[in-house]
Write a protein that holds these residues in place. Structure first.
Motif, short mmCIF file in Angstrom:
data_model
loop_
_atom_site.label_atom_id
_atom_site.label_comp_id
_atom_site.label_asym_id
_atom_site.label_seq_id
_atom_site.Cartn_x
_atom_site.Cartn_y
_atom_site.Cartn_z
N UNK A 36 45.35 82.71 10.68
CA UNK A 36 45.03 84.06 11.16
C UNK A 36 43.84 84.06 12.13
N UNK A 37 43.80 83.08 13.02
CA UNK A 37 42.74 83.04 14.02
C UNK A 37 41.42 82.48 13.55
N UNK A 38 41.39 81.94 12.34
CA UNK A 38 40.17 81.35 11.79
C UNK A 38 40.40 79.86 11.60
N UNK A 39 39.50 79.05 12.14
CA UNK A 39 39.56 77.61 11.98
C UNK A 39 38.42 77.19 11.07
N UNK A 40 38.77 76.53 9.97
CA UNK A 40 37.77 76.04 9.02
C UNK A 40 37.80 74.52 9.02
N UNK A 41 36.63 73.93 9.19
CA UNK A 41 36.47 72.49 9.17
C UNK A 41 35.57 72.15 7.98
N UNK A 42 36.13 71.40 7.04
CA UNK A 42 35.35 71.02 5.86
C UNK A 42 35.12 69.52 5.90
N UNK A 43 33.85 69.13 5.95
CA UNK A 43 33.49 67.72 5.97
C UNK A 43 33.57 67.13 4.57
N UNK A 44 33.59 65.82 4.51
CA UNK A 44 33.72 65.11 3.23
C UNK A 44 32.62 65.49 2.25
N UNK A 45 31.42 65.79 2.76
CA UNK A 45 30.30 66.14 1.87
C UNK A 45 30.31 67.61 1.44
N UNK A 46 31.35 68.35 1.83
CA UNK A 46 31.48 69.73 1.41
C UNK A 46 30.94 70.77 2.38
N UNK A 47 30.18 70.35 3.38
CA UNK A 47 29.70 71.31 4.37
C UNK A 47 30.86 71.77 5.24
N UNK A 48 30.70 72.96 5.80
CA UNK A 48 31.79 73.55 6.57
C UNK A 48 31.31 74.14 7.89
N UNK A 49 32.24 74.18 8.83
CA UNK A 49 32.09 74.96 10.06
C UNK A 49 33.28 75.92 10.08
N UNK A 50 33.01 77.19 10.29
CA UNK A 50 34.07 78.19 10.32
C UNK A 50 34.01 78.93 11.64
N UNK A 51 35.10 78.87 12.39
CA UNK A 51 35.21 79.51 13.70
C UNK A 51 36.13 80.71 13.56
N UNK A 52 35.66 81.86 14.02
CA UNK A 52 36.49 83.06 13.97
C UNK A 52 36.27 83.89 15.23
N UNK A 53 37.20 84.75 15.49
CA UNK A 53 37.10 85.61 16.67
C UNK A 53 36.67 87.01 16.25
N UNK A 54 35.79 87.56 17.04
CA UNK A 54 35.36 88.94 16.84
C UNK A 54 35.91 89.71 18.03
#
Length: 114
Positions: A36-54
């Protein structure tokens, strides 16, 4: 100056596709999820980057715990996403965040200057 809705969606889609390619090519153990237009990147250590559109603001948002949230406007003339507060380019910020959050070096140069 303002992007049309269609142009905005095309830019975000293209950027998210490039990001997925960059992460796929990194050979890191990542969990990528696009929905739904959201890209979630979860690294092996559990940290995340979440890209979304406004959509209403025509911005690409990045959530990067614990670093915080960042909002990017598209500079049509320079063909790149620029943070509305720091003026840092999206690719530059992602290189820094990937290093600080997951301890990895990833080249995001292709994101700046679509």
């Amino acid at each position: 100056m303002s992007l049309t809705e269609a142009r905005f969606h095309d830019l975000v889609d293209a950027t998210q596709e490039k990001l997925e390619d960059i992460f796929d090519e990194s050979d890191l153990d990542l969990d990528l999820k696009s929905s739904a237009g959201v890209l979630t990147v979860k690294f092996e250590n559990g940290t995340q980057l979440i890209f979304s559109r406004q959509e209403s603001l025509r911005q690409l948002w990045l959530a990067a715990a614990p670093a915080g949230g960042f909002h990017f406007d598209y500079d049509e003339e320079e063909k790149r996403w620029v943070c509305d507060k720091s003026e840092e380019l999206l690719g530059e910020m992602l290189q820094r965040l990937a290093k600080s959050q997951a301890g990895v070096d990833i080249d995001f140069d292709s994101i700046d200057g679509n």
